[in-house]
Design an enzyme around this catalytic site. Structure first.
Site, mmCIF file in Angstrom:
data_model
loop_
_atom_site.group_PDB
_atom_site.id
_atom_site.type_symbol
_atom_site.label_atom_id
_atom_site.label_comp_id
_atom_site.label_asym_id
_atom_site.label_seq_id
_atom_site.Cartn_x
_atom_site.Cartn_y
_atom_site.Cartn_z
ATOM 1 N N ASP A 10 2.340 42.228 41.379
ATOM 2 C CA ASP A 10 3.531 43.051 41.635
ATOM 3 C C ASP A 10 3.666 44.054 40.493
ATOM 4 O O ASP A 10 3.032 43.912 39.449
ATOM 5 C CB ASP A 10 4.792 42.168 41.709
ATOM 6 C CG ASP A 10 6.060 42.994 41.961
ATOM 7 O OD1 ASP A 10 6.052 43.828 42.883
ATOM 8 O OD2 ASP A 10 7.050 42.823 41.225
ATOM 9 N N SER A 11 4.537 45.035 40.695
ATOM 10 C CA SER A 11 4.800 46.003 39.637
ATOM 11 C C SER A 11 5.594 45.367 38.489
ATOM 12 O O SER A 11 5.723 45.963 37.428
ATOM 13 C CB SER A 11 5.590 47.178 40.202
ATOM 14 O OG SER A 11 6.816 46.711 40.724
ATOM 15 N N TYR A 42 7.106 51.193 40.379
ATOM 16 C CA TYR A 42 6.054 51.922 41.095
ATOM 17 C C TYR A 42 6.673 52.897 42.105
ATOM 18 O O TYR A 42 6.076 53.908 42.450
ATOM 19 C CB TYR A 42 5.159 50.940 41.860
ATOM 20 C CG TYR A 42 4.073 50.268 41.056
ATOM 21 C CD1 TYR A 42 4.038 50.329 39.663
ATOM 22 C CD2 TYR A 42 3.050 49.562 41.706
ATOM 23 C CE1 TYR A 42 3.021 49.692 38.946
ATOM 24 C CE2 TYR A 42 2.031 48.945 40.996
ATOM 25 C CZ TYR A 42 2.018 49.000 39.619
ATOM 26 O OH TYR A 42 1.015 48.384 38.922
ATOM 27 N N GLY A 43 7.850 52.523 42.612
ATOM 28 C CA GLY A 43 8.485 53.261 43.715
ATOM 29 C C GLY A 43 8.495 54.777 43.599
ATOM 30 O O GLY A 43 8.147 55.475 44.542
ATOM 31 N N CYS A 73 4.229 42.968 46.659
ATOM 32 C CA CYS A 73 4.994 44.183 46.384
ATOM 33 C C CYS A 73 4.859 45.076 47.615
ATOM 34 O O CYS A 73 3.738 45.349 48.065
ATOM 35 C CB CYS A 73 4.389 44.858 45.157
ATOM 36 S SG CYS A 73 5.081 46.476 44.788
ATOM 37 N N ASN A 74 5.991 45.469 48.155
ATOM 38 C CA ASN A 74 5.963 46.312 49.363
ATOM 39 C C ASN A 74 5.319 47.658 49.071
ATOM 40 O O ASN A 74 4.519 48.176 49.849
ATOM 41 C CB ASN A 74 7.380 46.535 49.881
ATOM 42 C CG ASN A 74 7.996 45.271 50.434
ATOM 43 O OD1 ASN A 74 7.981 45.029 51.616
ATOM 44 N ND2 ASN A 74 8.528 44.428 49.558
ATOM 45 N N THR A 75 5.709 48.234 47.930
ATOM 46 C CA THR A 75 5.230 49.569 47.571
ATOM 47 C C THR A 75 3.713 49.571 47.399
ATOM 48 O O THR A 75 3.018 50.462 47.899
ATOM 49 C CB THR A 75 5.922 50.014 46.263
ATOM 50 O OG1 THR A 75 7.330 49.747 46.393
ATOM 51 C CG2 THR A 75 5.708 51.465 45.985
ATOM 52 N N GLU A 152 14.794 44.178 37.002
ATOM 53 C CA GLU A 152 13.873 44.060 35.866
ATOM 54 C C GLU A 152 14.627 43.794 34.559
ATOM 55 O O GLU A 152 14.129 43.103 33.683
ATOM 56 C CB GLU A 152 13.033 45.335 35.710
ATOM 57 C CG GLU A 152 11.905 45.471 36.726
ATOM 58 C CD GLU A 152 10.716 44.522 36.496
ATOM 59 O OE1 GLU A 152 10.393 44.241 35.340
ATOM 60 O OE2 GLU A 152 10.143 44.048 37.483
ATOM 61 N N CYS A 184 11.748 45.001 49.425
ATOM 62 C CA CYS A 184 11.243 45.122 48.053
ATOM 63 C C CYS A 184 11.324 43.713 47.487
ATOM 64 O O CYS A 184 12.376 43.053 47.597
ATOM 65 C CB CYS A 184 12.124 46.069 47.239
ATOM 66 S SG CYS A 184 11.693 46.070 45.489
ATOM 67 N N THR A 185 10.242 43.242 46.913
ATOM 68 C CA THR A 185 10.210 41.835 46.494
ATOM 69 C C THR A 185 11.121 41.552 45.297
ATOM 70 O O THR A 185 11.359 40.396 44.956
ATOM 71 C CB THR A 185 8.760 41.411 46.164
ATOM 72 O OG1 THR A 185 8.212 42.332 45.208
ATOM 73 C CG2 THR A 185 7.907 41.399 47.408
ATOM 74 N N HIS A 186 11.635 42.608 44.672
ATOM 75 C CA HIS A 186 12.611 42.396 43.597
ATOM 76 C C HIS A 186 13.968 41.917 44.138
ATOM 77 O O HIS A 186 14.721 41.268 43.426
ATOM 78 C CB HIS A 186 12.855 43.702 42.827
ATOM 79 C CG HIS A 186 11.806 44.017 41.806
ATOM 80 N ND1 HIS A 186 10.517 44.342 42.141
ATOM 81 C CD2 HIS A 186 11.858 44.051 40.443
ATOM 82 C CE1 HIS A 186 9.824 44.576 41.024
ATOM 83 N NE2 HIS A 186 10.620 44.413 39.990
HETATM 84 N N1 DGL Z 1 8.649 44.949 43.986
HETATM 85 C C1 DGL Z 1 8.296 46.179 44.512
HETATM 86 C C2 DGL Z 1 8.323 46.288 46.012
HETATM 87 O O1 DGL Z 1 8.330 45.294 46.673
HETATM 88 C C3 DGL Z 1 8.385 47.481 43.850
HETATM 89 C C4 DGL Z 1 9.401 47.889 42.904
HETATM 90 C C5 DGL Z 1 8.932 49.098 42.135
HETATM 91 O O2 DGL Z 1 8.063 48.917 41.301
HETATM 92 O O3 DGL Z 1 9.422 50.216 42.379
HETATM 93 O O4 DGL Z 1 8.309 47.366 46.538
#
Ligand code: DGL
Length: 274
Positions: A10-11, A42-43, A73-75, A152, A184-186
């Protein structure tokens, strides 16, 4: 006996929400988790850059005898799933399809909202994936980038967090939906706070459980499921500060003394072409 680990990337800390479900569903498996905290989020980055960063994480973890990889991570799934599948020969699982399946299963009104990074929402990946399950479902996407730094930071207990969440969800709240995908996994880390500002009838979907189910199916199909005789030793790697990573691991995964190593990717030569 040595266990071949499952790589999870993940990011940052978001993929821990997926790791948690994998640990629950497959407790005999070992996880090697790599969070690119230093370069998170990453977004807002360009697709090419996200793909290149993701491949670096995969390349680093590939020095270990992984038997499967989860892009938690979705992104990164949007930007790099296909590239990663081409680059390595083990099974690679993303999070968009599992989350879409779960949402399609529970929606009654066929109006599903998805929140995620701008990259994830703009890519329309959820719109396509949900349409594959049920083309009659209407998908409302909303980018909520300010929620990622909030997670984060680990500072999501105060009134400030509530305000950020209310602001980010405001536009979406003007529309009708009965299901909300945490794209988003966050976000599962702040699910309670998100829940608190939504209509109580809205069902919240986190792709984590479905992703763990997908992983289990793949491992079973390839006869790769651990038999439970080896010692489970999870390892965590971060490009950021191991101390704050450890704090979130302790809080979220309830592990007493997680092994967290700092990785400087500048010292590392990527093993495959980007
Ligand atoms: N956890 C991430 C996701 O699922 C990305 C968050 C990020 O780095 O912007 O998209």
């Amino acid at each position: 006996m040595k266990i071949n680990p499952i790589g999870v990337i993940d990011s940052g800390v978001g993929g821990l929400t997926i790791a948690k479900e994998i640990m629950k569903k497959l407790p005999q498996e070992t996880i090697y988790y790599f969070g690119d905290t230093l370069r998170c989020p990453y977004g807002p980055r360009r697709m090419q850059e996200i793909q290149s960063f993701t491949l670096e994480l995969v390349s680093y973890l590939s020095q270990f005898p992984l038997k499967a990889l989860v892009i938690a991570c979705n992104t990164a799934t949007v930007a790099a799933l296909e590239a990663v599948q081409k680059a390595i020969s083990i099974p690679v699982i993303g999070v968009i399809h599992p989350g879409s399946r779960a949402a399609a299963k529970v929606t009654q009104s066929r109006r599903v909202a998805v929140i995620g990074t701008k990259t994830t929402i703009d890519s329309q990946a959820y719109v396509r994936a949900i349409a594959k399950v049920d083309p009659k479902i209407h998908v409302l996407g909303s980018a909520t980038p300010n929620l990622i730094p909030l997670v984060e930071s680990g500072q999501w207990d105060g009134p400030m967090a509530k305000r950020v969440i209310e602001d980010e969800l405001q536009e979406l709240q003007e529309q009708e939906f009965d299901t909300l995908v945490l794209g988003c996994t966050h976000f599962p880390l702040i699910e309670n706070l998100i829940r608190a500002v939504l209509d109580p009838a809205v069902q919240i979907i986190s792709p984590a459980e479905e992703t763990a189910i997908d992983l289990e199916m793949v491992l079973e199909k390839l006869d790769l499921v651990e038999k439970g005789v080896g010692k489970v030793e999870h390892q965590f790697f971060t490009t950021g500060s191991p101390a704050s990573f450890q704090t979130i691991i302790r809080k979220w995964l309830l592990l007493d003394d997680p092994s967290v190593q700092h990785v400087d990717l500048r010292d590392y030569q990527t093993s495959f072409k980007k």
